[in-house]
Design a protein around this motif. Structure first.
Motif, PDB file in Angstrom:
ATOM      1  N   SER A  98       0.858  -1.192   0.000  1.00 35.90           N
ATOM      2  CA  SER A  98       0.000   0.000   0.000  1.00 35.90           C
ATOM      3  C   SER A  98       0.882   1.225   0.000  1.00 35.90           C
ATOM      4  CB  SER A  98      -0.852   0.057   1.257  1.00 35.90           C
ATOM      5  OG  SER A  98      -1.929  -0.767   1.122  1.00 35.90           O
ATOM      6  N   LEU A  99       0.769   2.006  -1.062  1.00 35.99           N
ATOM      7  CA  LEU A  99       1.541   3.245  -1.138  1.00 35.99           C
ATOM      8  C   LEU A  99       0.597   4.408  -0.899  1.00 35.99           C
ATOM      9  CD1 LEU A  99       3.773   2.450  -4.242  1.00 35.99           C
ATOM     10  CD2 LEU A  99       4.541   2.664  -1.887  1.00 35.99           C
ATOM     11  N   GLY A 100       0.197   4.567   0.355  1.00 35.34           N
ATOM     12  CA  GLY A 100      -0.629   5.715   0.741  1.00 35.34           C
ATOM     13  C   GLY A 100       0.275   6.721   1.430  1.00 35.34           C
ATOM     14  N   SER A 101      -0.208   7.293   2.526  1.00 38.49           N
ATOM     15  CA  SER A 101       0.639   8.224   3.286  1.00 38.49           C
ATOM     16  C   SER A 101       1.880   7.504   3.796  1.00 38.49           C
ATOM     17  CB  SER A 101      -0.128   8.783   4.469  1.00 38.49           C
ATOM     18  OG  SER A 101      -1.296   9.400   4.018  1.00 38.49           O
ATOM     19  N   THR A 102       1.693   6.231   4.150  1.00 36.64           N
ATOM     20  CA  THR A 102       2.844   5.424   4.562  1.00 36.64           C
ATOM     21  C   THR A 102       2.970   4.231   3.623  1.00 36.64           C
ATOM     22  OG1 THR A 102       1.477   4.084   6.009  1.00 36.64           O
ATOM     23  CG2 THR A 102       2.540   5.990   7.011  1.00 36.64           C
ATOM     24  N   GLY A 144       6.781   6.872   2.569  1.00 41.68           N
ATOM     25  CA  GLY A 144       5.566   6.766   1.748  1.00 41.68           C
ATOM     26  C   GLY A 144       5.150   8.112   1.196  1.00 41.68           C
ATOM     27  N   GLY A 145       3.883   8.177   0.801  1.00 37.64           N
ATOM     28  CA  GLY A 145       3.375   9.359   0.103  1.00 37.64           C
ATOM     29  C   GLY A 145       3.363  10.639   0.925  1.00 37.64           C
ATOM     30  N   ALA A 146       3.322  10.520   2.265  1.00 41.69           N
ATOM     31  CA  ALA A 146       3.294  11.746   3.088  1.00 41.69           C
ATOM     32  C   ALA A 146       4.547  12.583   2.832  1.00 41.69           C
ATOM     33  CB  ALA A 146       3.181  11.382   4.564  1.00 41.69           C
ATOM     34  N   VAL A 147       5.681  11.922   2.625  1.00 46.50           N
ATOM     35  CA  VAL A 147       6.928  12.649   2.340  1.00 46.50           C
ATOM     36  C   VAL A 147       6.835  13.318   0.970  1.00 46.50           C
ATOM     37  CG1 VAL A 147       9.440  12.462   2.218  1.00 46.50           C
ATOM     38  CG2 VAL A 147       8.135  10.797   3.539  1.00 46.50           C
ATOM     39  N   LEU A 148       6.305  12.583   0.002  1.00 43.99           N
ATOM     40  CA  LEU A 148       6.160  13.160  -1.352  1.00 43.99           C
ATOM     41  C   LEU A 148       5.305  14.422  -1.282  1.00 43.99           C
ATOM     42  CD1 LEU A 148       5.504   9.883  -3.370  1.00 43.99           C
ATOM     43  CD2 LEU A 148       7.589  11.240  -3.371  1.00 43.99           C
ATOM     44  N   ARG A 149       4.247  14.348  -0.471  1.00 42.96           N
ATOM     45  CA  ARG A 149       3.317  15.480  -0.371  1.00 42.96           C
ATOM     46  C   ARG A 149       3.954  16.687   0.320  1.00 42.96           C
ATOM     47  NH1 ARG A 149      -2.766  13.614   0.343  1.00 42.96           N
ATOM     48  NH2 ARG A 149      -2.887  13.535  -1.934  1.00 42.96           N
ATOM     49  N   GLN A 150       4.973  16.432   1.157  1.00 37.95           N
ATOM     50  CA  GLN A 150       5.689  17.554   1.794  1.00 37.95           C
ATOM     51  C   GLN A 150       6.490  18.337   0.758  1.00 37.95           C
ATOM     52  OE1 GLN A 150       8.100  15.688   4.840  1.00 37.95           O
ATOM     53  NE2 GLN A 150       6.502  15.847   6.390  1.00 37.95           N
ATOM     54  N   LEU A 161       3.706  15.670  -9.013  1.00 36.05           N
ATOM     55  CA  LEU A 161       4.134  14.266  -8.995  1.00 36.05           C
ATOM     56  C   LEU A 161       3.837  13.614 -10.342  1.00 36.05           C
ATOM     57  CD1 LEU A 161       3.003  12.925  -5.500  1.00 36.05           C
ATOM     58  CD2 LEU A 161       5.324  13.229  -6.336  1.00 36.05           C
ATOM     59  N   GLU A 162       2.657  13.909 -10.854  1.00 31.92           N
ATOM     60  CA  GLU A 162       2.254  13.290 -12.111  1.00 31.92           C
ATOM     61  C   GLU A 162       3.110  13.796 -13.263  1.00 31.92           C
ATOM     62  OE1 GLU A 162      -2.041  12.985 -11.946  1.00 31.92           O
ATOM     63  OE2 GLU A 162      -1.974  12.557 -14.110  1.00 31.92           O
ATOM     64  N   HIS A 163       3.282  15.111 -13.313  1.00 33.68           N
ATOM     65  CA  HIS A 163       4.000  15.758 -14.397  1.00 33.68           C
ATOM     66  C   HIS A 163       5.483  15.369 -14.386  1.00 33.68           C
ATOM     67  CE1 HIS A 163       5.117  18.849 -17.196  1.00 33.68           C
ATOM     68  NE2 HIS A 163       5.965  19.364 -16.312  1.00 33.68           N
ATOM     69  N   ALA A 223      -1.637  -0.986  -3.979  1.00 35.90           N
ATOM     70  CA  ALA A 223      -2.848  -0.208  -3.688  1.00 35.90           C
ATOM     71  C   ALA A 223      -2.421   1.182  -3.201  1.00 35.90           C
ATOM     72  CB  ALA A 223      -3.642  -0.935  -2.606  1.00 35.90           C
ATOM     73  N   GLY A 224      -3.381   2.076  -3.019  1.00 35.66           N
ATOM     74  CA  GLY A 224      -3.090   3.409  -2.483  1.00 35.66           C
ATOM     75  C   GLY A 224      -2.764   4.425  -3.568  1.00 35.66           C
ATOM     76  N   GLY A 225      -2.609   5.675  -3.154  1.00 32.00           N
ATOM     77  CA  GLY A 225      -2.408   6.786  -4.083  1.00 32.00           C
ATOM     78  C   GLY A 225      -1.213   6.621  -5.011  1.00 32.00           C
ATOM     79  N   GLY A 226      -0.174   5.911  -4.561  1.00 31.89           N
ATOM     80  CA  GLY A 226       1.031   5.741  -5.382  1.00 31.89           C
ATOM     81  C   GLY A 226       0.869   4.667  -6.452  1.00 31.89           C
ATOM     82  N   ALA A 227      -0.220   3.885  -6.378  1.00 32.20           N
ATOM     83  CA  ALA A 227      -0.386   2.753  -7.295  1.00 32.20           C
ATOM     84  C   ALA A 227      -0.604   3.201  -8.732  1.00 32.20           C
ATOM     85  CB  ALA A 227      -1.561   1.883  -6.839  1.00 32.20           C
ATOM     86  N   LYS A 228      -1.078   4.441  -8.884  1.00 33.40           N
ATOM     87  CA  LYS A 228      -1.388   4.881 -10.256  1.00 33.40           C
ATOM     88  C   LYS A 228      -0.143   5.387 -10.999  1.00 33.40           C
ATOM     89  CE  LYS A 228      -2.924   9.487  -8.770  1.00 33.40           C
ATOM     90  NZ  LYS A 228      -3.305   9.393  -7.365  1.00 33.40           N
ATOM     91  N   ASN A 229       0.990   5.466 -10.298  1.00 32.52           N
ATOM     92  CA  ASN A 229       2.205   5.987 -10.927  1.00 32.52           C
ATOM     93  C   ASN A 229       2.930   4.873 -11.695  1.00 32.52           C
ATOM     94  OD1 ASN A 229       4.810   6.964 -11.480  1.00 32.52           O
ATOM     95  ND2 ASN A 229       4.668   8.407  -9.760  1.00 32.52           N
ATOM     96  N   ALA A 230       2.727   4.862 -13.023  1.00 27.98           N
ATOM     97  CA  ALA A 230       3.255   3.766 -13.863  1.00 27.98           C
ATOM     98  C   ALA A 230       4.786   3.747 -13.854  1.00 27.98           C
ATOM     99  CB  ALA A 230       2.725   3.923 -15.288  1.00 27.98           C
TER     100      ALA A 230
HETATM  101  P1  ADP Z   1      -3.919   7.586   2.603  1.00 26.92           P
HETATM  102  O1  ADP Z   1      -5.262   6.925   2.415  1.00 26.92           O
HETATM  103  O2  ADP Z   1      -2.905   6.752   3.320  1.00 26.92           O
HETATM  104  O3  ADP Z   1      -3.967   8.993   3.119  1.00 26.92           O
HETATM  105  P2  ADP Z   1      -3.858   7.531  -0.318  1.00 26.92           P
HETATM  106  O4  ADP Z   1      -3.925   6.086  -0.639  1.00 26.92           O
HETATM  107  O5  ADP Z   1      -5.040   8.396  -0.596  1.00 26.92           O
HETATM  108  O6  ADP Z   1      -3.292   7.770   1.144  1.00 26.92           O
HETATM  109  O7  ADP Z   1      -2.632   8.143  -1.165  1.00 26.92           O
HETATM  110  C1  ADP Z   1      -2.219   9.468  -0.986  1.00 26.92           C
HETATM  111  C2  ADP Z   1      -0.736   9.562  -1.259  1.00 26.92           C
HETATM  112  O8  ADP Z   1      -0.494   9.231  -2.632  1.00 26.92           O
HETATM  113  C3  ADP Z   1      -0.232  10.977  -1.051  1.00 26.92           C
HETATM  114  O9  ADP Z   1       0.608  11.000   0.075  1.00 26.92           O
HETATM  115  C4  ADP Z   1       0.492  11.334  -2.331  1.00 26.92           C
HETATM  116  O10 ADP Z   1       1.785  11.844  -2.073  1.00 26.92           O
HETATM  117  C5  ADP Z   1       0.576  10.026  -3.096  1.00 26.92           C
HETATM  118  N1  ADP Z   1       0.410  10.233  -4.529  1.00 26.92           N
HETATM  119  C6  ADP Z   1      -0.585  10.875  -5.158  1.00 26.92           C
HETATM  120  N2  ADP Z   1      -0.368  10.898  -6.491  1.00 26.92           N
HETATM  121  C7  ADP Z   1       0.797  10.249  -6.702  1.00 26.92           C
HETATM  122  C8  ADP Z   1       1.578   9.939  -7.852  1.00 26.92           C
HETATM  123  N3  ADP Z   1       1.192  10.291  -9.063  1.00 26.92           N
HETATM  124  N4  ADP Z   1       2.734   9.269  -7.654  1.00 26.92           N
HETATM  125  C9  ADP Z   1       3.127   8.893  -6.432  1.00 26.92           C
HETATM  126  N5  ADP Z   1       2.448   9.148  -5.322  1.00 26.92           N
HETATM  127  C10 ADP Z   1       1.296   9.824  -5.446  1.00 26.92           C
END
Ligand code: ADP
Length: 386
Positions: A204-208, A244-250, A257-259, A338-345
């Motif tokens: 799961s690549l979400g916030s963590t 995880g993603g929380a660092v990316l969001r910082q 991220l997408e671009h 799974a999670g927000g990072g999953a869409k990053n091909a």
């Molecule tokens: P949670 O439910 O744990 O808060 P999500 O599954 O909604 O997290 O995922 C959000 C995370 O995905 C964010 O921390 C964000 O940095 C990351 N994210 C969003 N878009 C991308 C991307 N294109 N590539 C990598 N990470 C991404």
């Protein structure tokens, strides 16, 4: 916040949301709830005797007692465990405690549907001390006076009873619709990915960054926060890193991220070696509460910077699976994401190179889908007359 009222009304709003023509086809229902969210109810009426204790609430007042009765480093030895919540309630309430039952969030909501009070599943029950290997509560727990409040335990997806008459008639569900035991949110999300063979894993690549691996052997190591849930005859082994993603969001917006990701060449090895953390401290795959985030040097190019960070997180993921293997779990063979990072091909390609394994986005990632699979399992048991 009146959690109890809001959970109850949401449940029935969800039933109402099911289109009428589909309701007639529902033969089995299950659901998942947040692990360690605890409700102590009156065992005759099912009414809560105390406000619900949420999953992340710590009852550290009970920790010394729990540590004195449980084996060292047991899953219950943390302030937010269900057992700490039970002991804290037991110590706090003076009045008559005879007629109480402990339920998890999923158990309580399922009870509203089937009406048999005092049933849970062995995934939810892990944090109250249930031993899924022995398939019973351990003797050190049964020796406590509050063990009388513990619910009976069944495998997730076991039919408990028919949907209550009044719910059936009010909403138009079939007369033989059954209600089955549930599971926890994160296990339901794993089940959704349908990684059903040992060696299959979900990151799961979400916030963590959280990894879950289906293994034939059980491993538990409190140093790393690693523990195993039972799934029929296998074990779901999991651990979570603070990266995880929380660092990316910082550092970047989701649009950036997408671009920026589009411009990364995932086949090229990044020379940058980071340990991306949102704050000080890491637990898994390195247990070091003092570990400082490492995100320097920052190159001029943001594309190179992001490449370095994504590749460093991929290395942490590889180390996570490596540690699970070193601790005795089945070797990982394929990873779903799974999670927000999953869409990053591009990240998927980087991870595939770094892990040396097939990596793909999970087709289903919603916990509700996993709960529906449990309902299906229960329906099949009914058909087979189990
Ligand atoms: P949670 O439910 O744990 O808060 P999500 O599954 O909604 O997290 O995922 C959000 C995370 O995905 C964010 O921390 C964000 O940095 C990351 N994210 C969003 N878009 C991308 C991307 N294109 N590539 C990598 N990470 C991404």
């Amino acid at each position: 916040m009146d959690w109890i009222r809001s959970w109850k009304s949401t449940l029935f709003l969800l039933l109402e949301d099911i289109p009428l023509h589909l309701r007639k086809l529902v033969v089995s229902i299950s659901l998942d709830g947040t692990s360690a969210t605890t409700i102590i109810v009156d065992s005759t009426t099912g009414e809560p005797l105390w406000r619900p204790l949420l999953y992340n609430e710590s009852c550290s007042d009970a920790l010394p007692t729990v540590k004195s009765i449980a084996p060292a480093n047991h899953t219950v030895c943390t302030g937010s465990s269900t057992l700490c919540k039970l002991v804290s309630w037991w110590n706090m309430v003076d009045s008559d405690k005879k007629l109480a039952t402990l339920l998890h969030q999923a158990d309580w909501l399922l009870w509203l549907l089937h009406g048999n009070l005092g049933v849970t599943d062995y995934n939810n029950a892990l944090k109250v001390g249930y031993d899924p290997e022995l398939d019973s509560y351990p003797h050190w727990l049964l020796a406590q006076p509050y063990s009388q409040f513990l619910p009976s335990v069944k495998a997730p997806g076991t039919p408990i009873g028919f949907l209550k008459e009044n719910v059936k008639t009010k909403y138009g569900f079939p007369k033989d619709c059954v209600v089955c035991t549930g599971t926890t949110d994160s296990i339901a999300a794993f089940l959704a990915a349908q990684a059903t063979q040992p060696g299959k894993a979900v990151t799961s690549l979400g916030s963590t960054l959280a990894v879950k691996l289906l293994s034939t052997s059980r491993i538990d190591d409190a140093r790393y926060g690693v523990y195993s849930h039972r799934l029929d005859d296998k074990w779901l082994v999991g651990g979570a890193s603070n990266t995880g993603g929380a660092v990316l969001r910082q550092i970047f917006t989701d649009e950036q991220l997408e671009h920026l990701s589009e411009q990364i060449d995932p086949m090229k090895t990044s020379p940058l070696d980071y340990y991306p953390l949102p704050t000080v401290g890491e637990r898994f795959p390195v247990a070091d509460p003092n570990m400082a985030p490492r995100l320097h040097p920052r190159p001029k190019s943001d594309v190179d910077y992001l490449h370095g960070i994504l590749e460093s997180i991929a290395r942490i993921e590889a180390n996570a699976y490596g540690l699970l293997k070193d601790l005795g779990a089945t070797q990982v063979e394929e990873v779903f994401t799974a999670g927000g990072g999953a869409k990053n091909a591009k990240w998927i390609k980087i991870r595939q190179r770094v892990l040396g394994l097939p990596v793909s986005p999970a087709i289903q990632t919603q916990a509700a889908y996993g709960a529906a699979l449990l309902a299906l399992k229960g329906a099949q048991q009914c058909v087979q007359g189990v």
